[in-house]
Enzyme design. Sequence first.
Site, PDB file in Angstrom:
ATOM      1  N   PHE A  78      38.083  39.186  39.917  1.00  0.00           N
ATOM      2  CA  PHE A  78      39.355  39.746  40.344  1.00  0.00           C
ATOM      3  C   PHE A  78      39.174  41.180  40.888  1.00  0.00           C
ATOM      4  O   PHE A  78      38.315  41.414  41.705  1.00  0.00           O
ATOM      5  CB  PHE A  78      40.385  39.628  39.213  1.00  0.00           C
ATOM      6  N   SER A  79      39.957  42.136  40.411  1.00  0.00           N
ATOM      7  CA  SER A  79      39.965  43.464  41.039  1.00  0.00           C
ATOM      8  C   SER A  79      38.688  44.256  40.838  1.00  0.00           C
ATOM      9  O   SER A  79      38.522  45.318  41.446  1.00  0.00           O
ATOM     10  CB  SER A  79      41.155  44.277  40.518  1.00  0.00           C
ATOM     11  N   THR A  80      37.784  43.783  40.021  1.00  0.00           N
ATOM     12  CA  THR A  80      36.490  44.441  39.896  1.00  0.00           C
ATOM     13  C   THR A  80      35.835  44.590  41.265  1.00  0.00           C
ATOM     14  O   THR A  80      35.121  45.559  41.527  1.00  0.00           O
ATOM     15  CB  THR A  80      35.577  43.638  38.952  1.00  0.00           C
ATOM     16  N   LYS A  82      37.133  45.456  44.001  1.00  0.00           N
ATOM     17  CA  LYS A  82      37.614  46.589  44.787  1.00  0.00           C
ATOM     18  C   LYS A  82      36.586  47.721  44.817  1.00  0.00           C
ATOM     19  O   LYS A  82      36.448  48.431  45.824  1.00  0.00           O
ATOM     20  CB  LYS A  82      38.938  47.101  44.222  1.00  0.00           C
TER      21      LYS A  82
END
Length: 401
Positions: A78-80, A82
């Site tokens: 997921f947002s890791t 980014k």
Amino acid sequence: MSAETGARRVDGEHPRTEMIVDPRFLPVADRFFKMFRDTRNGGGALAAYLHGEPVLDIWAGWASRDKRWTHDTVALSFSTGKGVASTVLHRLAERGLVDYDEPVATYWPEFGAAGKESITVRELMSHRAGLHRARGLVPGRFGLLDSDAVASALAAASPDPRRLAGPGYHAVTYGNLVAEIAIRVTGLSFTELVEQEIAGPLGLREFWFHVPQDERHRIARVFPRLNPTPAPWAVTGTVLSRLPGLRGVAEAGMAEGFDELARSPAAHDAVMPGWNGVFTARALARMYGALANGGELDGARLLKEETLEQVLEVQTRRRDYVLGIRPNWRLGYHPGWVALREQPLQSIGHFGFGGSGAFADPETGLSIAFVTNRLGSVTPISDMRFPRLGAAGVVVARRAA
């Protein structure tokens, strides 16, 4: 499992099949292994570097109901992702292809529509572009998989006026925005850029947004469902979007059909760097290991020290209107939030929905990364598993300093 000093390096071409545990990090490893005692806990991996040397590379639990987690299991994080996407753009900025204080429209002319002509790269990378809305951005349940359509929709969108008062976490859209700038200034696909700028220099392949077909058997099965309530996803999103305190979260992270999309094999066909990154903990710890070590690892310079100084600088201390907290956004990262009274204030990293995360702490020389297939709490960023593991790692690193 072998207990080693940090002197032995991870071979990027042929990843180790045995674990690494520096004796100083045994308490961290013990905490990790206790988390995965049966199939209900799923599985995960934890890796760390200290002053450029690997000190942890461990894994445990189950990649699926009938398959153990192994040294080469990868996980949707997921947002890791980014943080990985941001590091790509920083590499391009070092070469003068991007200026943080230039308007985004300089590189992506269509972006200047609807009053966005003055929004800078710096504002975009610190979630101040006012383009947090993923809900209703593109039509269709799997519309987010069409990166061209998403980019076009973002370019045409009007910015949220709340951007002028503070940041608003671009939970899904951030990666598309960063990727489009990178694509425009290089003429390369984002998959090519990740290989060229991150995976190649670091000697590890597992920095994937679009996952190669012949590697998909390695992906751990994500569970349980994403929905935070017993009601259907669409109903939950609609209700939350009408509540003042939670409206931003629903707008930013509860697009139509996203719960199905995140569990679908189709998620690995697209490049959505805000949420569909697939990694090993080993790869993430290696990238952040360079950032914790003055920008260099094993003779490969990822970022110059002057770039790191800019990256570490807090861009805004204002309350985030999506998250409801003050994340103190850096350029594409937040601090490494850990379960300690004395936080690593000079750290940079990114946590992901459901539990994964990674960060670098230049003050101690520590980088640490955690990936898992067992989704924890449904907060937009993480749950407490990694903050506790990170805290244990920071304590050891501070003692070793």
